[in-house]
Scaffold this motif. Sequence first.
Motif: not given
Lengths: 258, 336
Positions: A136-152
């Motif tokens: 989760v930390a390796y695959l999921v967290v960076p994707r979720i954070l990237a999505g939350v940051l980069m979508f805006p």
Amino acid sequence: MFETIGRVFREALEAFGQAGSLAAEAGRSVRDLKTWGPNFSQQARALGVNSLPIGILIALFTGVVLALLASYSFTGAVPRYLVGTLVQKTVMMELAPVLTGLALAGRVGANIAAELGTMTVTEQVDALETLGYDPVAYLVVPRILAGVLMFPIVVGAAMFVGLGAGWAASLGLLDMSTSEFLKGARLFFDGFDVRYGLVKSASFGFAVTVLGCTNGLRAKGGAQGVGSSATQAVVQSAVMILVLDAFWAVVWLLGRAA
Amino acid sequence: MKRRSNDWIVGATIIVVMVGIVFSTLFLQQAEFGKKPELMTARFRDVGGVQVGNAVVIRGVVSGRVKQIALAPNDWVLISMEINEGTLMPTDPVVLVQAATLFGEWQAIITSRAAVPVNREVETQLAEADGAPAGALRGAVLPDIAQLTTVAGGIAGNVASVSERVRTAFNDTAARELRRSIRDFSVLSRDLATAVKVQSRNLDSLAATARLSFADVATSANALQRTMARVDSATSQGEVQEILRQSRQASQNLRNATERFESLSRSLVSAEANLRGAIGKADTILARVERGEGSLGLLVNDPSLYRNSDSLLVDLRRLVVDFRSDPKKYINVRIF
């Protein structure tokens, strides 16, 4: 028939339950910066920077069409400078976040689900766990954070481009002056419009990435299962974007109007 | 290397987009950097639809923004406004809030007290706000466009209702009757004018007559007065006896004249009888002449006798002429 409806309903609830569970787990894993930190920029580039062209393209045409539509609708006693108002309000508060979100749901959601689904069915996720990595930390967290940051970021660029496209269309196709368009755009402009669009797009990014990760990590079988999970991710993301759009409108706009 | 490239690109993208968003927002909000706005406060009983961020306008120029709206003690509402640095305020300033557009946009107008439109409600609000604390401007809310349009709508509805009633009542029949009534009234008016003219003339005549009558009455009164004076003097000087004596004499003379007239009448009766007899005789003679009796009858009724007589007269006239021209031819005088 009832059995089918019940099964679909149960599976949908299970999917959202798993997504919630994964989101909670990702929240706990955020502290493991060493694991997800090195992957963040790569995911931010893949999900955000590489999505800028599609977001800008959508906003470009949306701005032009909105200006023409507003000019077509505002006839008679309605002053033409309201074209600027309509373009500004609609692009910033609704169309840029939602259309860009839907486009990214297809691109990003499917990408994440397919990537993680392939890793799941090829047991790469299990291998990570075996090596002591938190998947989760390796695959999921960076994707979720990237999505939350980069979508805006993508949506912000889309707002900027959409407004500019509406202004250019007003000047080139509607014989309006810059001052007329800006008068309308400024007339009802509020900083809240930008905040509303950006926060909404961040929530879209969160939903799209979480649902993409969830469907990818629960993929079963071979390539067919990966394809199925990608499709599920896109459909669920699109539905979730619309649901969140309504949610923010009810919670934030209604509360603000009151 | 790959990771650094990703970091750089992502970071640059985030910064560029964030800067773009910030500048776009500031541009649309017309924010001005490096200028320190002046804060002004105005107090109102009601601020209508003004919201934070609405324009503050001075002489038609947007010169600031509404910064804050807050309720204050004693039923007041305070509006804080940010005015651009260096803005010249009008003399004796007051703040009027009003709808700027038909779409719900409001604005605060700072104007001089003398330039406030004449409106009883606005005057009342400004008068109420006269005792504003130091530094706070007096404020009033102008009627909302919606209120005005509501009133105008009501008036328009009433006018439409009246028009409909007029249209219903004033159909073709009514129009014809009205035209006929107007015609009749015209004739009546003409007749009335003629009657008035005639009566006026009559009145003029009557007045003239009355004037004359009054003059006559006055004259008579004068004469009577004189007569009375004379009577008064006559009774005192014996003239009445003289008048009576003369009247008696005149009566005697009249009696004598009457007698003479009676005698003359009798003579006339006799002359009439003679004349009647003469006429009867002449009638008899003329009848005989007409019948051709007697010489005169023959002469009148026989043309040959007339022609002979005429010829005789001609011959006789000729003889006389000849006699006058040569008397010796007929008279022969011999002395010896």
